[in-house]
Write a protein that holds these residues in place. Structure first.
Motif, mmCIF file in Angstrom:
data_model
loop_
_atom_site.group_PDB
_atom_site.id
_atom_site.type_symbol
_atom_site.label_atom_id
_atom_site.label_comp_id
_atom_site.label_asym_id
_atom_site.label_seq_id
_atom_site.Cartn_x
_atom_site.Cartn_y
_atom_site.Cartn_z
ATOM 1 N N LEU A 84 49.792 80.396 56.358
ATOM 2 C CA LEU A 84 50.363 79.175 55.777
ATOM 3 C C LEU A 84 49.867 77.947 56.526
ATOM 4 O O LEU A 84 49.539 76.931 55.911
ATOM 5 C CB LEU A 84 51.892 79.229 55.823
ATOM 6 C CG LEU A 84 52.550 80.033 54.695
ATOM 7 C CD1 LEU A 84 54.007 80.242 54.989
ATOM 8 C CD2 LEU A 84 52.378 79.336 53.360
ATOM 9 N N TYR A 87 46.277 77.110 55.425
ATOM 10 C CA TYR A 87 46.130 76.479 54.118
ATOM 11 C C TYR A 87 46.753 75.100 54.090
ATOM 12 O O TYR A 87 46.279 74.219 53.384
ATOM 13 C CB TYR A 87 46.741 77.368 53.028
ATOM 14 C CG TYR A 87 45.864 78.528 52.671
ATOM 15 C CD1 TYR A 87 46.301 79.838 52.817
ATOM 16 C CD2 TYR A 87 44.568 78.316 52.215
ATOM 17 C CE1 TYR A 87 45.481 80.893 52.506
ATOM 18 C CE2 TYR A 87 43.744 79.380 51.903
ATOM 19 C CZ TYR A 87 44.214 80.661 52.052
ATOM 20 O OH TYR A 87 43.400 81.710 51.751
ATOM 21 N N PHE A 93 45.283 69.122 47.147
ATOM 22 C CA PHE A 93 44.992 68.418 45.910
ATOM 23 C C PHE A 93 46.301 67.934 45.303
ATOM 24 O O PHE A 93 47.298 68.622 45.364
ATOM 25 C CB PHE A 93 44.319 69.373 44.918
ATOM 26 C CG PHE A 93 43.075 69.977 45.452
ATOM 27 C CD1 PHE A 93 43.052 71.286 45.887
ATOM 28 C CD2 PHE A 93 41.916 69.228 45.550
ATOM 29 C CE1 PHE A 93 41.912 71.842 46.391
ATOM 30 C CE2 PHE A 93 40.764 69.781 46.049
ATOM 31 C CZ PHE A 93 40.755 71.100 46.467
ATOM 32 N N VAL A 95 48.178 67.764 42.320
ATOM 33 C CA VAL A 95 48.155 68.358 40.995
ATOM 34 C C VAL A 95 48.963 67.462 40.059
ATOM 35 O O VAL A 95 50.156 67.284 40.256
ATOM 36 C CB VAL A 95 48.770 69.775 41.024
ATOM 37 C CG1 VAL A 95 48.773 70.384 39.642
ATOM 38 C CG2 VAL A 95 47.986 70.647 41.982
ATOM 39 N N PRO A 96 48.306 66.877 39.078
ATOM 40 C CA PRO A 96 49.072 65.981 38.187
ATOM 41 C C PRO A 96 50.023 66.776 37.320
ATOM 42 O O PRO A 96 49.714 67.887 36.895
ATOM 43 C CB PRO A 96 47.981 65.311 37.335
ATOM 44 C CG PRO A 96 46.835 66.258 37.372
ATOM 45 C CD PRO A 96 46.908 66.990 38.669
#
Lengths: 99, 253
Positions: A84, A87, A93, A95-96
């Motif tokens: 974890l 990452y 990113f 995310v929309p």
């Protein structure tokens, strides 16, 4: 630790059956009518010990096996924490949200 | 000993408890028999007593071990909860990464398609000047719209007439005979070139004015409607999109 040890010893003495056997032998020596009562106490104590053993958690395996399971669980937690962390340290990113 | 150590603690505890029960019962029975018969047992009761004490001590040790194992078990339960939480976090992260991958893949695909389209457009690119000039030429020859002053009977047509075709490059190349193939003009008049003034063809290229901006004199590619050698002095017509440019027509409808 010094306080815990006498408590542990007391707990161990509580589960000992020798005092009850001793009481029975004393009653037999005195030829007292309380022999039957003492015998009943011994039986009850043994039955209580059986039930207590059945309800105790974590004794379905030997201490060695349990230690191995504990080590495995600790390793799992450590590995997953590392994963974890790895990452989360990457660029994330945005995310929309689907409109 | 190793085989005994591998047995679960619960099993060992119950086994020892059973032994304790049996030993205590035997001891009590033996003592009661010896008292009843008034016969001393030859140390057998001592032996049983020793065994009883040993089993009791073992039982107490095992109970201590069991309590320790209980504490370890609590710790293991805490760790299992943490593992579950981490699993849930990892699954959530995996889901988000999947979404991001999908979005990126779509964007990359669309970008590639756009690049292909741009490349294709670049390969087939045409100068905008040429297109505009071509449009002017088409409209100047009244090919898309009749002149404003056109009336029935006007010999002008929206297509190149026979005379115009023969006057152009194709006509010269093919070396076509001069006859009234389109039927718009009498063959004699056409062949003799004796056309009335009103029907005399006024080609855009016959204008004496030169339009500087529109048609460069040396621009020799593409839509070369005029015959070679004709000057381009009539560029006013082209520039003004005028109706003055007329084409000779052999037929008046």
């Amino acid at each position: 630790m010094a306080v815990a040890q006498p408590k542990l010893e007391k707990e161990n003495e509580d589960c000992s059956l020798l005092p009850l056997v001793h009481d029975i032998i004393k009653c037999m020596d005195k030829e007292s009518q309380d022999v039957h009562q003492e015998l009943a106490k011994l039986k009850a104590k043994i039955q209580e010990a059986r039930e207590q053993i059945s309800n105790m958690p974590g004794i379905d395996s030997s201490p060695q096996e349990q230690q191995q399971q504990l080590a495995t669980l600790r390793e799992q937690v450590h590995t997953k924490n590392q994963l974890l962390q790895k990452y989360k340290s990457l660029c994330m990113f945005d995310v929309p949200k689907a409109s | 000993m190793a085989a005994v150590a591998e047995k679960p603690t619960k099993e060992r505890l119950l086994s020892v408890l059973d032994d304790l029960e049996v030993l205590s019962r035997e001891l009590i029975e033996m003592l009661s028999l010896s008292r009843a018969q008034k016969l001393p047992q030859p140390g057998e009761d001592t032996q049983i007593l020793e065994l009883l004490v040993q089993r009791d001590r073992e039982f107490q040790e095992l109970m201590g071990v069991a309590q320790q194992q209980g504490k370890v078990h609590q710790e293991m339960q805490q760790l299992e909860k943490e593992v579950e939480k981490r699993d849930s976090d990892i699954q959530q992260l995996q889901k988000q990464l999947k979404e991001a991958e999908h979005i990126l893949a779509t964007a990359v695909y669309q970008a590639k398609e756009k690049l292909k389209t741009i490349d294709k457009a670049r390969k087939g690119s045409i100068s905008s000047e040429e297109i505009i000039k071509y449009a002017h030429r088409i409209s100047a020859s009244n090919a898309v719209c009749a002149p404003l002053n056109w009336l029935p009977g006007d010999p002008r047509r929206p297509y190149p007439t026979d005379l115009e075709m023969r006057s152009g490059m194709l006509g010269h190349m093919a070396n076509l005979p001069s006859n009234g193939v389109n039927g718009h003009l009498p063959g004699d008049a056409l062949a003799a070139g004796r056309l009335p003034d009103v029907l005399a063809p006024h080609y855009p290229w016959q204008s004496s004015d030169v339009s500087v901006g529109m048609l460069p004199p040396h621009h020799g590619n593409d839509f070369n409607l005029e015959p070679p050698g004709h000057n381009k002095e009539n560029e006013d017509d082209v520039e003004a999109m005028s109706t003055d440019s007329s084409s000779s027509s052999s037929d008046s409808d």
